[in-house]
Design an enzyme around this catalytic site. Sequence first.
Site, PDB file in Angstrom:
ATOM      1  N   CYS A 167     -23.495  -8.534   3.265  1.00 28.20           N
ATOM      2  CA  CYS A 167     -22.993  -9.958   3.239  1.00 28.20           C
ATOM      3  C   CYS A 167     -24.083 -10.813   2.297  1.00 28.20           C
ATOM      4  O   CYS A 167     -23.862 -11.817   2.122  1.00 28.20           O
ATOM      5  CB  CYS A 167     -22.673 -10.389   4.657  1.00 28.20           C
ATOM      6  SG  CYS A 167     -21.544  -9.023   5.416  1.00 28.20           S
ATOM      7  N   HIS A 307     -24.602 -19.590   6.216  1.00 22.98           N
ATOM      8  CA  HIS A 307     -24.013 -18.414   6.205  1.00 22.98           C
ATOM      9  C   HIS A 307     -23.111 -18.561   7.211  1.00 22.98           C
ATOM     10  O   HIS A 307     -21.699 -18.069   6.875  1.00 22.98           O
ATOM     11  CB  HIS A 307     -25.160 -17.316   6.479  1.00 22.98           C
ATOM     12  CG  HIS A 307     -24.520 -16.104   6.579  1.00 22.98           C
ATOM     13  ND1 HIS A 307     -23.738 -15.219   5.381  1.00 22.98           N
ATOM     14  CD2 HIS A 307     -24.421 -14.803   7.551  1.00 22.98           C
ATOM     15  CE1 HIS A 307     -23.613 -14.082   5.701  1.00 22.98           C
ATOM     16  NE2 HIS A 307     -23.806 -13.611   6.891  1.00 22.98           N
ATOM     17  N   GLU A 318     -29.004 -18.940  12.876  1.00 25.03           N
ATOM     18  CA  GLU A 318     -28.931 -19.632  11.744  1.00 25.03           C
ATOM     19  C   GLU A 318     -29.764 -20.954  11.820  1.00 25.03           C
ATOM     20  O   GLU A 318     -30.422 -21.612  11.281  1.00 25.03           O
ATOM     21  CB  GLU A 318     -27.797 -19.485  10.914  1.00 25.03           C
ATOM     22  CG  GLU A 318     -28.046 -20.051   9.417  1.00 25.03           C
ATOM     23  CD  GLU A 318     -26.791 -19.914   8.660  1.00 25.03           C
ATOM     24  OE1 GLU A 318     -25.585 -19.510   9.154  1.00 25.03           O
ATOM     25  OE2 GLU A 318     -26.858 -20.447   7.303  1.00 25.03           O
ATOM     26  N   LYS A 339     -17.134 -20.918   5.164  1.00 25.13           N
ATOM     27  CA  LYS A 339     -16.273 -19.517   5.585  1.00 25.13           C
ATOM     28  C   LYS A 339     -15.409 -20.006   6.727  1.00 25.13           C
ATOM     29  O   LYS A 339     -14.384 -19.076   6.761  1.00 25.13           O
ATOM     30  CB  LYS A 339     -17.361 -18.509   6.616  1.00 25.13           C
ATOM     31  CG  LYS A 339     -18.354 -18.016   5.442  1.00 25.13           C
ATOM     32  CD  LYS A 339     -19.115 -16.840   6.143  1.00 25.13           C
ATOM     33  CE  LYS A 339     -19.925 -15.897   5.200  1.00 25.13           C
ATOM     34  NZ  LYS A 339     -21.208 -16.756   4.723  1.00 25.13           N
ATOM     35  N   HIS A 344     -14.923 -14.834   5.869  1.00 24.02           N
ATOM     36  CA  HIS A 344     -16.041 -14.199   5.329  1.00 24.02           C
ATOM     37  C   HIS A 344     -15.807 -13.032   4.181  1.00 24.02           C
ATOM     38  O   HIS A 344     -15.223 -11.973   4.649  1.00 24.02           O
ATOM     39  CB  HIS A 344     -16.605 -13.569   6.272  1.00 24.02           C
ATOM     40  CG  HIS A 344     -18.264 -12.974   6.183  1.00 24.02           C
ATOM     41  ND1 HIS A 344     -18.534 -12.885   4.950  1.00 24.02           N
ATOM     42  CD2 HIS A 344     -19.197 -12.499   6.942  1.00 24.02           C
ATOM     43  CE1 HIS A 344     -20.071 -12.506   5.001  1.00 24.02           C
ATOM     44  NE2 HIS A 344     -20.344 -12.291   6.255  1.00 24.02           N
ATOM     45  N   PHE A 403     -25.878  -7.154   6.999  1.00 20.83           N
ATOM     46  CA  PHE A 403     -26.470  -6.077   7.670  1.00 20.83           C
ATOM     47  C   PHE A 403     -27.418  -5.607   7.247  1.00 20.83           C
ATOM     48  O   PHE A 403     -27.400  -5.222   5.889  1.00 20.83           O
ATOM     49  CB  PHE A 403     -25.150  -5.100   7.847  1.00 20.83           C
ATOM     50  CG  PHE A 403     -24.309  -5.480   8.789  1.00 20.83           C
ATOM     51  CD1 PHE A 403     -24.057  -6.688   9.698  1.00 20.83           C
ATOM     52  CD2 PHE A 403     -22.951  -4.781   8.993  1.00 20.83           C
ATOM     53  CE1 PHE A 403     -23.124  -6.997  10.495  1.00 20.83           C
ATOM     54  CE2 PHE A 403     -21.996  -5.026   9.964  1.00 20.83           C
ATOM     55  CZ  PHE A 403     -22.183  -5.931  10.746  1.00 20.83           C
TER      56      PHE A 403
END
Lengths: 418, 81
Positions: A167, A307, A318, A339, A344, A403
């Site tokens: 991502c 994010h 975050e 998002k 996403h 990830f």
Amino acid sequence: MANSSLHRVVITGLGAITPIGNTLEEYWEGLMAGRNGIDLITAFDASEHACRIGGEVKGFDPYEFISKKEAKRMDRFSQFAVAASKQAIADAGLEINDSNAPDIGVMIGTGVGGLKVLEDQQTIYLDKGPSRCSPFMIPMMIGNMAAGLTAIHTGAQGPNSCTVTACAAGSNAVGEGFRLVQRGYAKVMISGGTEAAITPLSYAGFASARALSRRNDDPKHACRPFDKDRDGFVMGEGAGILILEELDHAIARGAKIYGEIVGYGMTCDAYHMTAPTPEGTGATRAIELALKDAGLAPNEVNYVNAHGTSTPANDITETKAIKRALGDQAYKILVSSTKSMTGHLLGGSGGIEAVATAMAIANDRVPPTINLETPQEGCDLDYVPNESRAHKVEVALSNSFGFGGHNVTLAFKKYRPE
Amino acid sequence: MNQEIFEKIKGIIVEQLDVDADSVAPESNFITDFDADSLDTVELIMAFEEEFDIDIPDEEAEKITTVGEAVEVIDSSTKAS
């Protein structure tokens, strides 16, 4: 030819294929209106899946950009990338010809590449055997093909590569494109991210990892970053592409300038395959490195495009990272997750979010975080709930985490001739 | 030439290579007339095999350059099986 002095890098063109609009104008207008791109998915029969919702790109016509024969040999993730790149090049008024082609490159990230073609061909393999598998399977599937096909369809012969950092891939691609122009390896980089992972196997895997929202009975409220009732991310698809151009090159051809890219920070948690460190330490360092790279102080930042995945873990860590990196300034700025509207896009998210951040800089307007009703305890920043806002944006950051523990922050600045 | 086979593969060629049905003739060359590359050719042969439930060995497939030659190979394969 590499140059020892660093060049300034400006954004001169934008392209976007997203769940809330298939042109830059529609996308931006959607962001400003708080348009919701999430719904029940139609790409496949999801009735047996734990997650049945997503942000699909609607009404995308690949033939607007690519001939029928060519489109057939491209996975959807490549079609999105070629389409958004062509939009961005047109927006930049950039003409690629024999003399400048070697100075124009492509850097496009993706999280998973051509999953759809892989899944379809695996079914053919099981049903009919190896001799019936398409000769186009491998070239369609491999993740670098979005960058390769974009070069084929635009003529860009310069540096060409692909970032595959889950991502964070789109933001890595913008960052790497920025570096190549800054260091003189290219005059222009067509950079961004793309993804088309709304497929059965992808949904099965992400759901098993407990990453996806299961609010199937209420898709419009499923993606709710920073809200206490969030329960996972909602997958989106699409591509966002930026034309990153050496300042002098842009000025010489009289290009319009959306803003400047000034910093790129990248770290790894070195901690867990899918979970962030509880205190967001890797993300903190990415933000700090982007600021350092840009020569900016925390108190110069006005906006962070987060994010903000709407997963339980991300939104808290975050927030901690933004506060650790920016100190008191964190409470004086706007932070939003686009998002909440697009879902996403995995490797595509850094692309469309860099586009959104560039537009925020250019327009002094900040997109909202929709579906934010009751903030999660500990999420105490100004997330621009539900309504876009006029706000002076001189410096903005865009975060992407993937990830593998990848953390990327890009720093953008309003363009000022110096 | 087996007209039935010709008509069937014409449909496949039109679909796979995105060419006009009217432009498909027995003497049409896949590469020079239809701009097919090596991967297209492999895919076409596979589609013919699928359609007619036959197996075209690679050494036979390599000899096929025109639509008419494809019809001949398919015709003899279907008779053989």
